[in-house]
Write a protein that holds these residues in place. Structure first.
Motif, PDB file in Angstrom:
ATOM      1  N   MET A 138     -14.864  15.187  35.040  1.00  0.00           N
ATOM      2  CA  MET A 138     -15.291  15.333  33.657  1.00  0.00           C
ATOM      3  C   MET A 138     -15.115  16.763  33.165  1.00  0.00           C
ATOM      4  N   ALA A 139     -15.274  17.738  34.054  1.00  0.00           N
ATOM      5  CA  ALA A 139     -15.152  19.146  33.659  1.00  0.00           C
ATOM      6  C   ALA A 139     -13.754  19.502  33.172  1.00  0.00           C
ATOM      7  N   LEU A 140     -12.771  18.658  33.462  1.00  0.00           N
ATOM      8  CA  LEU A 140     -11.418  18.903  32.961  1.00  0.00           C
ATOM      9  C   LEU A 140     -11.310  18.622  31.470  1.00  0.00           C
ATOM     10  N   PHE A 141     -12.356  18.005  30.896  1.00  0.00           N
ATOM     11  CA  PHE A 141     -12.316  17.642  29.476  1.00  0.00           C
ATOM     12  C   PHE A 141     -13.561  18.067  28.699  1.00  0.00           C
ATOM     13  N   ASP A 142     -14.694  18.152  29.395  1.00  0.00           N
ATOM     14  CA  ASP A 142     -15.959  18.374  28.687  1.00  0.00           C
ATOM     15  C   ASP A 142     -16.976  18.953  29.663  1.00  0.00           C
ATOM     16  N   CYS A 143     -18.056  19.510  29.110  1.00  0.00           N
ATOM     17  CA  CYS A 143     -19.104  20.082  29.947  1.00  0.00           C
ATOM     18  C   CYS A 143     -19.806  18.970  30.731  1.00  0.00           C
ATOM     19  N   PRO A 144     -19.807  19.022  32.061  1.00  0.00           N
ATOM     20  CA  PRO A 144     -20.300  17.900  32.863  1.00  0.00           C
ATOM     21  C   PRO A 144     -21.801  17.918  33.146  1.00  0.00           C
ATOM     22  N   SER A 170     -19.905  28.573  25.514  1.00  0.00           N
ATOM     23  CA  SER A 170     -20.048  29.403  26.715  1.00  0.00           C
ATOM     24  C   SER A 170     -20.666  28.615  27.862  1.00  0.00           C
ATOM     25  N   ASP A 171     -21.463  27.578  27.536  1.00  0.00           N
ATOM     26  CA  ASP A 171     -22.052  26.753  28.588  1.00  0.00           C
ATOM     27  C   ASP A 171     -20.983  25.957  29.329  1.00  0.00           C
ATOM     28  N   TYR A 172     -20.040  25.380  28.588  1.00  0.00           N
ATOM     29  CA  TYR A 172     -18.944  24.637  29.211  1.00  0.00           C
ATOM     30  C   TYR A 172     -18.093  25.574  30.071  1.00  0.00           C
ATOM     31  N   ASP A 173     -17.757  26.740  29.534  1.00  0.00           N
ATOM     32  CA  ASP A 173     -16.981  27.717  30.297  1.00  0.00           C
ATOM     33  C   ASP A 173     -17.710  28.102  31.580  1.00  0.00           C
ATOM     34  N   PHE A 174     -18.997  28.367  31.484  1.00  0.00           N
ATOM     35  CA  PHE A 174     -19.803  28.770  32.630  1.00  0.00           C
ATOM     36  C   PHE A 174     -19.808  27.687  33.704  1.00  0.00           C
ATOM     37  N   LEU A 175     -20.063  26.443  33.305  1.00  0.00           N
ATOM     38  CA  LEU A 175     -20.117  25.351  34.275  1.00  0.00           C
ATOM     39  C   LEU A 175     -18.758  25.067  34.887  1.00  0.00           C
ATOM     40  N   SER A 176     -17.694  25.146  34.081  1.00  0.00           N
ATOM     41  CA  SER A 176     -16.366  24.845  34.615  1.00  0.00           C
ATOM     42  C   SER A 176     -15.978  25.865  35.687  1.00  0.00           C
ATOM     43  N   ARG A 177     -16.437  27.104  35.538  1.00  0.00           N
ATOM     44  CA  ARG A 177     -16.173  28.118  36.557  1.00  0.00           C
ATOM     45  C   ARG A 177     -17.107  27.968  37.751  1.00  0.00           C
ATOM     46  N   ALA A 178     -18.356  27.608  37.493  1.00  0.00           N
ATOM     47  CA  ALA A 178     -19.342  27.493  38.571  1.00  0.00           C
ATOM     48  C   ALA A 178     -18.972  26.408  39.575  1.00  0.00           C
ATOM     49  N   ILE A 179     -18.519  25.259  39.087  1.00  0.00           N
ATOM     50  CA  ILE A 179     -18.256  24.145  40.006  1.00  0.00           C
ATOM     51  C   ILE A 179     -16.981  24.338  40.812  1.00  0.00           C
TER      52      ILE A 179
END
Length: 300
Positions: A138-144, A170-179
């Motif tokens: 899901m992170a490839l398209f939206d904040c999971p 910024s939340d989506y960016d943060f999570l996509s990097r975190a995972i």
């Protein structure tokens, strides 16, 4: 909790934390240069409950910088977020802490979400992807993981910070990097209410919200599947077709939507090849076979 001109929503958000069944917490609530009575509300609440630690910024610095300040101030084993206009249900902290204690390999955990209107009335329930593999997809398209539902181990976030050049998403960016380096999960129970109202950034700055989401998704795809050829237009088409994320004036033809669906399925095959030995791949494949399911999970 970043706070900026929260109006009537701030006190219910704080009261939802005071009502938690898990009581050993500290709220770092940072007023980001509000021009309404939000700062005074924080001061009043802090006098009532000494677990509330308010901080005040003279000028508005934006959500990413304010969240970074909060990360720098945290002192606990776990940290959690709640937006100033959302509500945590009473057992949220306890259920998430119990899960993290029982699953030492997981560093991030969210929950299902109940979308509510300005008056707190239910709109719908948003189930989020539960397993780590589903979250990575899901992170490839939206904040999971929705930020108001996020809890994490503090030790896992020593080097992670929000991108302060990115005021929106910024939340989506943060999570996509975190995972990329941390394992994540979502609990299936609804433990947070997300309040939809006219001042949501996704509404007041909708086109910027859509554009920044495309850039983050494109970067996530490039990192996860560097050999997969896809550009921003393709990513925008997939997000518009499956999730409804599109600019206010944009329209897409049926052939364009069909191409977007084909790209989505091709992308999944590349993703499935990368994780071909993962134990939950078969479950994810069943969901991807009916993209409508994915859209219902990711739509906001």
């Amino acid at each position: 909790m970043p706070v900026f001109n929260a109006g009537p929503y701030l006190e219910p958000a704080i009261e939802s934390l005071r009502a938690q069944t898990f009581s050993d917490w500290e709220l770092i609530a940072i007023d980001d240069g509000s021009t309404d009575d939000s700062a005074e509300t924080l001061r009043r609440c802090a006098k009532i409950d000494n677990r509330i630690r308010p901080l005040f910024q003279k000028e508005n610095r934006g959500i990413p910088a304010t969240r970074n300040l909060g990360l720098a101030q945290m002192r606990g084993e776990y940290f959690a977020f709640l937006n100033h206009d959302d509500v945590a249900l009473p057992t949220r902290f306890q259920e998430q802490i119990d899960f993290l204690r029982a699953n030492e390999d997981v560093d991030l955990v969210g929950t299902a979400i109940e979308n509510v209107n300005e008056r707190g009335e239910r709109i719908n329930i948003m189930q989020m992807p539960e397993s780590d593999l589903e979250i990575r997809w899901m992170a490839l398209f939206d904040c999971p993981i929705r930020h108001s539902a996020l809890m994490a181990r503090a030790k896992a976030f020593v080097d992670l910070r929000y991108d302060e050049s990115m005021p929106i998403n910024s939340d989506y960016d943060f999570l996509s990097r975190a995972i990329r380096k941390l394992k994540a999960a979502n609990l299936p129970r609804v433990l947070v209410q997300y309040r939809k109202h006219p001042k949501n950034t996704s509404r007041t700055r909708h086109d910027e919200f859509v554009e920044s989401g495309v850039r983050i998704a494109r970067a996530a795809i490039a990192h996860a599947l560097p050999e997969f050829a896809i550009d921003d237009n393709d990513v925008a088409a997939i997000r518009a077709t499956l999730l409804g994320y599109k600019k206010n004036e944009s329209r897409r033809s049926v052939p364009e939507m069909n191409r977007a669906l084909e790209l989505y399925l091709d992308l999944f095959e590349a993703f499935a090849e990368k994780y071909r030995d993962h134990p939950t791949l078969a479950k994810l494949r069943d969901a991807v076979a009916t993209p409508k399911d994915f859209a219902s999970k990711g739509s906001t």
